[in-house]
Design an enzyme around this catalytic site. Structure first.
Site, short mmCIF file in Angstrom:
data_model
loop_
_atom_site.label_atom_id
_atom_site.label_comp_id
_atom_site.label_asym_id
_atom_site.label_seq_id
_atom_site.Cartn_x
_atom_site.Cartn_y
_atom_site.Cartn_z
N GLU A 214 10.21 9.04 11.90
CA GLU A 214 9.05 8.09 12.46
C GLU A 214 9.25 8.24 13.75
OE1 GLU A 214 8.94 4.00 10.09
OE2 GLU A 214 6.90 4.66 11.00
N LYS B 27 1.91 12.62 1.38
CA LYS B 27 3.08 11.60 2.07
C LYS B 27 4.43 12.41 2.56
CE LYS B 27 5.95 7.99 2.37
NZ LYS B 27 6.36 6.93 2.03
N HIS C 274 1.37 -6.44 -1.79
CA HIS C 274 1.85 -5.58 -0.89
C HIS C 274 0.36 -4.21 -1.22
CE1 HIS C 274 2.98 -2.70 2.42
NE2 HIS C 274 3.00 -1.79 1.69
N GLU D 199 -2.50 2.19 -2.22
CA GLU D 199 -1.09 3.18 -1.76
C GLU D 199 -1.92 5.03 -1.68
OE1 GLU D 199 0.66 2.85 1.08
OE2 GLU D 199 1.64 1.05 0.18
N LYS E 228 12.31 6.31 3.03
CA LYS E 228 12.86 5.16 4.04
C LYS E 228 13.42 3.97 3.14
CE LYS E 228 9.57 4.66 7.75
NZ LYS E 228 8.61 3.21 7.80
N HIS F 60 -1.36 -1.06 7.50
CA HIS F 60 -0.45 -1.99 7.16
C HIS F 60 0.10 -3.71 8.41
CE1 HIS F 60 0.07 0.60 4.23
NE2 HIS F 60 1.94 -0.26 4.22
N HIS G 261 0.88 -6.66 6.94
CA HIS G 261 2.25 -7.34 6.60
C HIS G 261 1.52 -8.46 6.73
CE1 HIS G 261 4.58 -3.18 7.30
NE2 HIS G 261 4.25 -3.55 6.01
N ASN H 164 1.07 3.78 8.46
CA ASN H 164 0.91 2.73 8.83
C ASN H 164 -0.39 1.87 8.25
OD1 ASN H 164 3.38 1.84 8.16
ND2 ASN H 164 3.90 2.40 10.38
N ARG I 21 30.12 6.34 2.30
CA ARG I 21 28.65 6.82 3.99
C ARG I 21 28.22 7.62 2.82
NH1 ARG I 21 34.48 6.19 6.08
NH2 ARG I 21 34.71 4.54 7.74
N ARG J 61 4.02 10.42 11.21
CA ARG J 61 4.63 9.60 10.26
C ARG J 61 3.65 7.65 10.55
NH1 ARG J 61 10.45 9.20 6.58
NH2 ARG J 61 9.47 8.05 5.37
N1 LIG Z 1 10.47 3.23 1.37
C1 LIG Z 1 9.65 3.08 1.24
O1 LIG Z 1 9.02 3.63 2.04
C2 LIG Z 1 8.02 2.26 1.08
C3 LIG Z 1 6.96 1.93 1.09
C4 LIG Z 1 6.08 1.01 0.55
C5 LIG Z 1 6.71 0.26 0.15
N2 LIG Z 1 8.08 -0.34 -0.30
C6 LIG Z 1 8.82 -1.47 -0.62
O2 LIG Z 1 8.43 -1.15 -1.79
C7 LIG Z 1 8.17 -3.06 -2.71
C8 LIG Z 1 6.77 -3.10 -3.52
O3 LIG Z 1 7.25 -1.61 -4.30
P1 LIG Z 1 6.43 -2.17 -6.20
O4 LIG Z 1 4.81 -2.81 -5.70
O5 LIG Z 1 6.82 -1.25 -6.96
O6 LIG Z 1 7.42 -3.62 -6.26
P2 LIG Z 1 8.80 -3.72 -7.35
O7 LIG Z 1 9.50 -2.85 -7.72
O8 LIG Z 1 8.77 -5.45 -7.26
O9 LIG Z 1 7.20 -4.18 -8.86
C9 LIG Z 1 6.47 -4.60 -9.10
C10 LIG Z 1 6.53 -5.20 -10.41
O10 LIG Z 1 6.56 -4.62 -11.35
C11 LIG Z 1 7.74 -4.89 -12.33
N3 LIG Z 1 7.53 -3.21 -12.97
C12 LIG Z 1 7.94 -1.98 -12.64
N4 LIG Z 1 7.74 -1.13 -13.11
C13 LIG Z 1 6.99 -1.46 -14.16
C14 LIG Z 1 6.90 -1.20 -15.81
N5 LIG Z 1 7.24 0.13 -15.75
N6 LIG Z 1 6.60 -1.58 -16.43
C15 LIG Z 1 6.39 -3.00 -16.59
N7 LIG Z 1 7.03 -3.63 -15.46
C16 LIG Z 1 6.56 -2.97 -14.04
C17 LIG Z 1 8.77 -5.31 -11.11
O11 LIG Z 1 9.79 -5.48 -12.22
C18 LIG Z 1 8.55 -6.41 -10.39
O12 LIG Z 1 8.37 -7.43 -10.48
C19 LIG Z 1 8.45 -3.25 -1.21
O13 LIG Z 1 9.42 -4.05 -1.00
C20 LIG Z 1 8.34 -2.57 -0.68
O14 LIG Z 1 8.97 -2.88 0.78
C21 LIG Z 1 8.47 0.99 -0.27
ZN LIG Z 2 2.89 -0.07 1.66
#
Ligand SMILES: NC(=O)c1ccc[n+]([C@@H]2O[C@H](COP(=O)([O-])OP(=O)(O)OC[C@H]3O[C@@H](n4cnc5c(N)ncnc54)[C@H](O)[C@@H]3O)[C@@H](O)[C@H]2O)c1
Ligand SMILES: [Zn+2]
Ligand SMILES: NC(=O)c1ccc[n+]([C@@H]2O[C@H](COP(=O)([O-])OP(=O)(O)OC[C@H]3O[C@@H](n4cnc5c(N)ncnc54)[C@H](O)[C@@H]3O)[C@@H](O)[C@H]2O)c1
Ligand SMILES: [Zn+2]
Lengths: 367, 367
Positions: free
Chosen positions: B238, B228, B266, B186, B144, B249, B253, B246, B123, B242
């Site tokens: 949200e 942010k 993304h 972003e 999130k 987005h 999306h 988006n 939990r 907040r």
């Molecule tokens: N929680 C939130 O508020 C929020 C906001 C935006 C996005 N997201 C989520 O985040 C995800 C996307 O994040 P992301 O773009 O970081 O994706 P990711 O974690 O998949 O990283 C992108 C790629 O880069 C590689 N990578 C990461 N760091 C590296 C480094 N230092 N050197 C070499 N390779 C590296 C990873 O292995 C992956 O293949 C999605 O799932 C999205 O839904 C969440």
């Molecule tokens: Zn985003």
């Protein structure tokens, strides 16, 4: 109708207890703030749904709500991540949105599972508890929701408060007798930890409670819920005081784990555990009457207070060591100081616990 | 080192940004309140772990922590309930207790998954984010956390704040160029919604940012995180404001859903979405310069602003209608009023959105 309020700041909510409450579900959902335009999901189980779901759905539809349901197989095995995912699928397919709510119609299994769905669907939507067991007077108050991991019970979950608890006493009529006693174990536990008069009241009215006499039952559930609510209000996230609710649970959980879930019902296992805690109290120097009174209260409610000989002490000790209540390896027990008062004792010696387990196997007085 | 504080009452936490921070991880974990006697679990992925995990584990062990790790396959597919359960199994087997913490070493995928584990193991236990992508400046701030359901992205999750975010700029050196641009989408979004000067600053310093020049990068991440954090502080769960995060987005999306995840990254998808929002703004009567400036900022960072011809308008519209941001069927869009200011527009006509989508397919100026 009896009503209690669980005080948790902006997460406060009411508990309504009485007869005929299911018929008012539409008004209650509106009172809880669920808009009629957002679909509701009722989660129930295969024992409860055939009896009470049709009336509940009809009442909600009459009021103007769109309703879907997901029925799980009755029993602890449904409190799993696999079933959780299935309920999520139903919720998505039914188009539940961020203003929707999940209604839990059933015992603690349904409540814990449905609550974890409500806590995590779109990062949290509405949640209303409609408990149908006596034990669920405990599980529906306090906001602990969870599913089991194959390696450990209740390991995956959240703190998530419902918007309301609606306790319709009429639904308890179909509850099997063993489930009635099991639920009363948690009721009397609430007396044993914080309310001496109520604990004695339970013993005095044991026959009426076992017969589900509405007046006695309504009062017992009101007091049980109120004591639980009081503890939870002081310590929502189980940082300290809330631990006293675990009276009898360390040994009880070990009995459930070693015996296999379902051999002893939860309330039966913790009844043996509470007898064990009373024994431990006496060993730690408290008055012997604590043990005698505890045992007499539990047996008056049809509950076991001794451990069958086939339970292995080694296995029980092992199971307790793995229990999540032991921070950093020390053994912590909730120990009665008197009927109606307990202490949290931090460093109980394992050898003493082993003695207690051994003595719990003796029929009659262990002295 | 640059430090920001996310103000959320008793859930407030610091973000540290700088070079060489991984070496200080022991002190940081102590500062975050994690006791050395409780095991830590590092979650990382198959791209990141070989590069940075050994040093991180060594630093933690030097400090006296017990450390275990769980490495997931890189990519969005790992943000699933199945992988979530595997991480839970590792946590239980390693004996994580209620005072333990989960450390997320990776991009948004690792952060979202590990955060949901931290939120729901017993939990809720400790959680520390060590973002290694630029995009994760966004995902690591705001609490999130989520996994995907086969029917919908981010459908299962919670609001759960970390105890700390530790952003070591050195880890970004190995990030592929397309991931750099995607993350910068972003960053500039944060300027476009709330800080005109910062949005222009990003265009001016685009070359330095794309080259990961530490001074520019540190400033950009600090401003991005700060904006942010400011929005999240005002609206943690949200309920209102907040939503401006988006921007781009809704269309973004839909592009990800229709094209298949991974075709556009993304940040690329939301860059096209932000160009679309700017187009929508002009159609709703705002100044045409909003579109021109937005597009020039995005292209300076190596981001796409048009939609390939093969994307079907019908499918994109359909995907948007299913987007969880549409309460009760109406279409809501975040629409720029100027560079650095946006409005939440509640009842955008679907036909107008369809026009925008069609125009996004035209190369060069859509006018
Ligand atoms: N929680 C939130 O508020 C929020 C906001 C935006 C996005 N997201 C989520 O985040 C995800 C996307 O994040 P992301 O773009 O970081 O994706 P990711 O974690 O998949 O990283 C992108 C790629 O880069 C590689 N990578 C990461 N760091 C590296 C480094 N230092 N050197 C070499 N390779 C590296 C990873 O292995 C992956 O293949 C999605 O799932 C999205 O839904 C969440
Ligand atoms: Zn985003
Ligand atoms: N969340 C908490 O704080 C908390 C506290 C205590 C227990 N629990 C959990 O609660 C669960 C046990 O609760 P429970 O004892 O209610 O179990 P349960 O939900 O399994 O119900 C017991 C049995 O009675 C049946 N049943 C329920 N209502 C009935 C009715 N009105 N008529 C006929 N049959 C009926 C059920 O189908 C089931 O077979 C455990 O999983 C335990 O971990 C949670
Ligand atoms: Zn219990």
């Amino acid at each position: 109708m009896r009503s209690i309020r669980v005080e948790l700041g902006e997460r406060s909510y009411p508990i309504h207890i009485g007869s005929g409450l299911l018929a008012e579900i539409g008004e209650r959902c509106a009172e809880a703030g669920f808009p009629v335009r957002s679909p509701l999901l009722i989660v129930s189980d295969s024992e409860v749904a055939p009896r009470y779901l049709p009336a509940l759905e009809a009442a909600l539809r009459d009021y103007g709500y769109t309703v879907v349901h997901h029925i799980i197989a009755a029993g602890e095995a449904s409190k799993s991540l696999a079933v959780y995912e299935e309920v999520m699928t139903t919720a998505i397919q039914a188009g539940l949105d961020r203003r929707s709510a999940v209604l839990a119609l059933g015992g603690g299994v349904v409540g814990d599972l449905a609550g974890f769905v409500a806590a995590t669907y779109m990062r949290g939507i509405g949640f209303l508890q409609i408990p149908t067991t006596i034990l669920a007077h405990d599980s529906s108050v306090g906001g602990k929701v969870a599913v089991n991991h194959p390696l450990a019970k209740n390991m995956i979950g959240a703190f998530y408060q419902p918007s309301m608890v609606l306790y319709d006493l009429d639904t308890l009529a179909s509850l099997p007798a063993r489930q009635v006693s099991s639920g009363l174990a948690e009721v009397v536990k609430h007396g044993l930890i914080l309310d001496k008069d109520f604990a004695y009241w339970c013993r005095e009215h044991a026959a009426e409670l076992l017969a589900l006499q509405p007046e006695a039952l309504g009062y017992a559930l009101e007091r049980g819920c109120a004591i639980k609510a009081q503890v939870v209000s002081t310590d929502e996230r189980e940082q300290g005081l809330r631990a006293i609710l675990n009276l009898g649970h360390t040994i009880g959980h070990a009995i459930e784990a070693v015996g296999g879930y379902g051999v002893f019902l939860h309330g039966e296992a913790i009844a043996i555990g509470m007898a064990g805690s009373a024994l431990l109290a006496v060993k730690l120097g408290r008055d012997k009457s604590i043990y005698d009174e505890t045992v007499s209260m539990l047996t008056s409610l049809g509950l076991p207070v001794t451990l069958p000989a086939e339970y292995s002490e080694d296995e029980l000790m092992e199971a307790m060591m793995h229990d999540k209540k032991f921070k950093e390896g020390r053994m912590t027990f909730i120990v009665p100081d008197d009927i109606g008062t307990v202490s949290i004792v931090d460093d109980v010696q394992a050898s003493l616990v082993r003695e207690v387990i051994a003595q719990l196997k003796k029929e009659g007085s262990p002295w």
